[in-house]
Enzyme design. Structure first.
Site, PDB file in Angstrom:
ATOM      1  N   ARG A  11      -3.310   1.965   0.595  1.00 51.33           N
ATOM      2  CA  ARG A  11      -2.134   1.086   0.570  1.00 51.33           C
ATOM      3  C   ARG A  11      -0.948   1.713   1.300  1.00 51.33           C
ATOM      4  O   ARG A  11       0.063   1.051   1.524  1.00 51.33           O
ATOM      5  CB  ARG A  11      -1.748   0.775  -0.872  1.00 51.33           C
ATOM      6  CG  ARG A  11      -2.852  -0.024  -1.585  1.00 51.33           C
ATOM      7  CD  ARG A  11      -2.453  -0.457  -2.955  1.00 51.33           C
ATOM      8  NE  ARG A  11      -1.381  -1.431  -2.838  1.00 51.33           N
ATOM      9  CZ  ARG A  11      -0.552  -1.748  -3.816  1.00 51.33           C
ATOM     10  NH1 ARG A  11      -0.671  -1.162  -4.983  1.00 51.33           N
ATOM     11  NH2 ARG A  11       0.390  -2.645  -3.638  1.00 51.33           N
ATOM     12  N   CYS A  12      -1.064   2.974   1.679  1.00 53.01           N
ATOM     13  CA  CYS A  12       0.019   3.697   2.348  1.00 53.01           C
ATOM     14  C   CYS A  12      -0.191   3.645   3.864  1.00 53.01           C
ATOM     15  O   CYS A  12      -1.227   4.066   4.372  1.00 53.01           O
ATOM     16  CB  CYS A  12       0.029   5.140   1.866  1.00 53.01           C
ATOM     17  SG  CYS A  12       1.113   6.229   2.795  1.00 53.01           S
ATOM     18  N   SER A  13       0.809   3.162   4.587  1.00 53.65           N
ATOM     19  CA  SER A  13       0.661   3.053   6.045  1.00 53.65           C
ATOM     20  C   SER A  13       0.514   4.423   6.702  1.00 53.65           C
ATOM     21  O   SER A  13      -0.265   4.568   7.648  1.00 53.65           O
ATOM     22  CB  SER A  13       1.834   2.285   6.651  1.00 53.65           C
ATOM     23  OG  SER A  13       3.045   2.970   6.445  1.00 53.65           O
TER      24      SER A  13
END
Length: 116
Positions: A11-13
Site C-alpha cells: 500500500r506504500c508507494s
C-alpha cells in the site's frame, strides 16, 4: 547476486517503487509483507545493525501509534522499541532492502543502490 529481501508494504508507494527498481535491475527479491508476517525482535535488531543506523531509524515517527505508545521518549531502550515494533508492525519504516552487502531503508529510494 545472492538473495535480496524486501520488507514491503504494497500500500506504500515508496515500497512499490523499491520493488519496481529491483525488478528493473533484473532482481527478483524475496518479498516479505511485514504487516502480515512481521519480523521478530532479533530480525529487526540484525536489520538495524546491517543498516549501520540506530534502531530508531527504522521506526515510522509519523504513525499515530508512535506518539500513542510514547515512543518519542529518548530514554526508551532498544528492547522497548523492538517490543513496540513487533507488537505494532505498522511502526516499521519501509521499504527495507537486505542483501549480503548490508541493509538500507529505502528513504530516499536511492539508498537501496548502496547494497545492490
Amino acid at each position: 547476486m545472492s538473495t535480496v529481501t524486501l520488507y514491503h508494504n504494497p500500500r506504500c508507494s515508496t515500497s512499490r517503487h523499491a520493488l519496481e527498481l529491483l525488478k528493473a535491475r533484473g532482481i527478483e527479491p524475496v518479498v516479505i509483507e511485514y504487516l502480515k508476517n512481521p519480523p521478530t525482535a532479533d530480525e529487526l535488531r540484525r536489520i538495524a545493525a546491517a543498516t549501520g543506523q540506530p534502531l530508531r531509524a527504522l521506526i515510522r515517527t509519523k504513525q499515530p501509534e508512535y506518539l500513542e505508545q510514547g515512543l518519542d521518549n529518548p530514554a526508551l531502550t532498544d528492547d522497548e522499541l523492538l517490543a513496540a515494533m513487533v507488537a505494532t508492525p505498522v511502526l516499521i519504516n519501509r521499504p527495507i532492502v537486505v542483501t549480503e552487502k548490508g541493509a538500507r531503508l529505502g528513504r530516499p529510494l536511492q539508498a537501496i543502490e548502496q547494497v545492490l
